[in-house]
Every structure is written in structure tokens, then in C-alpha cells.
Design a protein around this motif. Structure first.
Motif, mmCIF file in Angstrom:
data_model
loop_
_atom_site.group_PDB
_atom_site.id
_atom_site.type_symbol
_atom_site.label_atom_id
_atom_site.label_comp_id
_atom_site.label_asym_id
_atom_site.label_seq_id
_atom_site.Cartn_x
_atom_site.Cartn_y
_atom_site.Cartn_z
ATOM 1 N N TYR A 1 -5.600 4.532 -0.507
ATOM 2 C CA TYR A 1 -4.241 4.150 -0.877
ATOM 3 C C TYR A 1 -4.292 3.084 -1.960
ATOM 4 O O TYR A 1 -5.302 2.416 -2.149
ATOM 5 N N PHE B 1 2.726 6.134 6.534
ATOM 6 C CA PHE B 1 1.652 5.393 5.873
ATOM 7 C C PHE B 1 0.626 4.879 6.875
ATOM 8 O O PHE B 1 -0.575 4.833 6.585
ATOM 9 N N GLU B 2 1.065 4.529 8.070
ATOM 10 C CA GLU B 2 0.130 4.034 9.089
ATOM 11 C C GLU B 2 -0.987 5.036 9.330
ATOM 12 O O GLU B 2 -2.168 4.685 9.312
ATOM 13 N N THR C 1 -2.614 -0.359 -3.820
ATOM 14 C CA THR C 1 -1.802 -1.560 -3.644
ATOM 15 C C THR C 1 -1.394 -2.017 -5.032
ATOM 16 O O THR C 1 -1.765 -1.390 -6.036
ATOM 17 N N TRP D 1 -1.799 7.601 7.443
ATOM 18 C CA TRP D 1 -2.532 7.850 6.201
ATOM 19 C C TRP D 1 -3.732 6.889 6.153
ATOM 20 O O TRP D 1 -4.865 7.306 5.921
ATOM 21 N N ALA D 2 -3.463 5.616 6.359
ATOM 22 C CA ALA D 2 -4.523 4.615 6.327
ATOM 23 C C ALA D 2 -5.471 4.768 7.518
ATOM 24 O O ALA D 2 -6.695 4.691 7.354
ATOM 25 N N ARG D 3 -4.936 4.997 8.707
ATOM 26 C CA ARG D 3 -5.788 5.108 9.900
ATOM 27 C C ARG D 3 -6.725 6.307 9.818
ATOM 28 O O ARG D 3 -7.819 6.280 10.380
ATOM 29 N N GLY E 1 0.820 -1.201 0.000
ATOM 30 C CA GLY E 1 0.000 0.000 0.000
ATOM 31 C C GLY E 1 0.851 1.246 0.000
ATOM 32 O O GLY E 1 1.882 1.295 0.670
ATOM 33 N N ARG F 1 -7.758 1.208 -2.300
ATOM 34 C CA ARG F 1 -8.577 0.906 -1.124
ATOM 35 C C ARG F 1 -8.790 2.179 -0.300
ATOM 36 O O ARG F 1 -7.902 3.014 -0.210
ATOM 37 N N THR F 2 -9.955 2.247 0.320
ATOM 38 C CA THR F 2 -10.246 3.345 1.232
ATOM 39 C C THR F 2 -10.657 2.723 2.565
ATOM 40 O O THR F 2 -11.759 2.193 2.692
ATOM 41 N N PRO F 3 -9.764 2.764 3.538
ATOM 42 C CA PRO F 3 -10.068 2.139 4.834
ATOM 43 C C PRO F 3 -11.036 2.992 5.652
ATOM 44 O O PRO F 3 -11.212 4.180 5.400
#
Length: 160
Positions: free
Chosen positions: A135, A125-126, A137, A128-130, A65, A142-144
Motif C-alpha cells: 500500500y 483497507f484493514e 502512504t 488489504w494490509a493484513r 495508507g 509499504r508491504t506489510p
């Protein structure tokens, strides 16, 4: 507070800096760092954000990601490949995994030593996703879900 109270208080055991010293420190900190929300906001605004985002992690991590539009350049390869991938007139924002990793710091140092203007993205990046930002892959985008401990769930603005 008495001297005894101050020495027993772990927060004030070392007194705060003077307002002038604090202003100089925090101003300098902002010259070296950007946060995830500000980077995401600048990228989402469309057009040229005025900087390039650089992912300094391994290829395996990149494939797992990465921020859309980021340049992939592992820290160890910066001295030999930076000039082929980056324009020295454009500031660079580095990131790695997260706050427990100093890879973005090492990448920023390597770039600065080569003459680039550089900032480090706090949280990597952590965060960013949290914070729920999309992001890419090696398979898809994906959008968490937003982690409510890191960002407001129902708002784009944390108010800071």
C-alpha cells in the motif's frame, strides 16, 4: 434430530434455507461483493482490470495508507465529484477501513444511486494490509507482513 434438539441448537434454531434459496442468495452476494485477494489478483495481473478501485475514506486516512492506483473520493463528496473522476461504463469497487466500518457500503449506495455499477470490497483497507498487499502512504510504498490469521503466509492462493 428431534424438534427439541433442533430448538436447543443455536445454529439450527432457524433451519437452513432451501438449496435453491441459498444458491440465489449467495449468487446475489457475489454480484455485490469482491474480496481483497481477488481485487489484488486482478490488479497484479497487469493491464486493465476492468474496474476502478475507490477509497471512500477521509484525506487523513488516505494519507495513512491506500491501495496503489485507487481513486480517492470520500463518501460525502461522491454526489458532487463522482462524474469528474469516474466513468459510468467502468465498474467501481469501493473500500473503507475494514469490516467494522460501513463507509464502503454507503459509498457503493451513493454510486449506485448515480447510475454506477458497483461492488464493495470485503475487508477493506484493514484486510488489504493484513493479507500482506503493498500500500502507498503520503511518504512511500509499504508491504506489510502477512497476518497468518487472514491469509496463507507462504502462498498466493488460499484455496477458496
Amino acid at each position: 434430530m428431534t424438534t427439541t434438539q433442533l430448538t436447543q441448537n443455536p445454529v439450527l434454531r432457524v433451519p437452513p434455507a432451501s438449496p435453491d434459496a441459498a444458491a440465489a442468495y449467495f449468487s446475489a452476494s457475489l454480484a455485490f461483493h469482491a474480496d481483497v485477494s481477488d481485487v489484488a489478483s486482478a490488479l497484479a495481473a497487469g493491464g486493465d482490470p476492468g474496474f476502478v478501485v475507490l477509497d471512500s475514506r477521509s484525506t487523513a486516512a488516505w494519507d495513512q495508507g491506500h491501495i496503489p492506483g485507487a481513486v480517492h473520493l470520500p463518501t460525502a463528496l461522491i454526489p458532487e465529484q463522482a462524474e469528474q473522476l469516474l466513468d459510468k461504463s467502468v465498474p467501481v469497487v469501493t473500500y473503507c477501513w475494514g469490516p467494522g466500518c460501513n463507509g464502503a457500503t454507503r459509498a457503493a449506495l451513493a454510486l449506485a444511486q448515480l447510475g454506477y455499477q458497483v461492488k464493495e470490497m470485503l475487508g477493506g483497507f484493514e484486510y488489504w494490509a493484513r493479507e500482506g498487499f503493498a500500500y502507498e502512504t503520503w511518504e512511500d510504498t509499504r508491504t506489510p507482513d502477512t497476518d497468518p490469521l487472514t491469509a496463507p503466509v507462504d502462498s498466493d492462493d488460499c484455496g477458496c
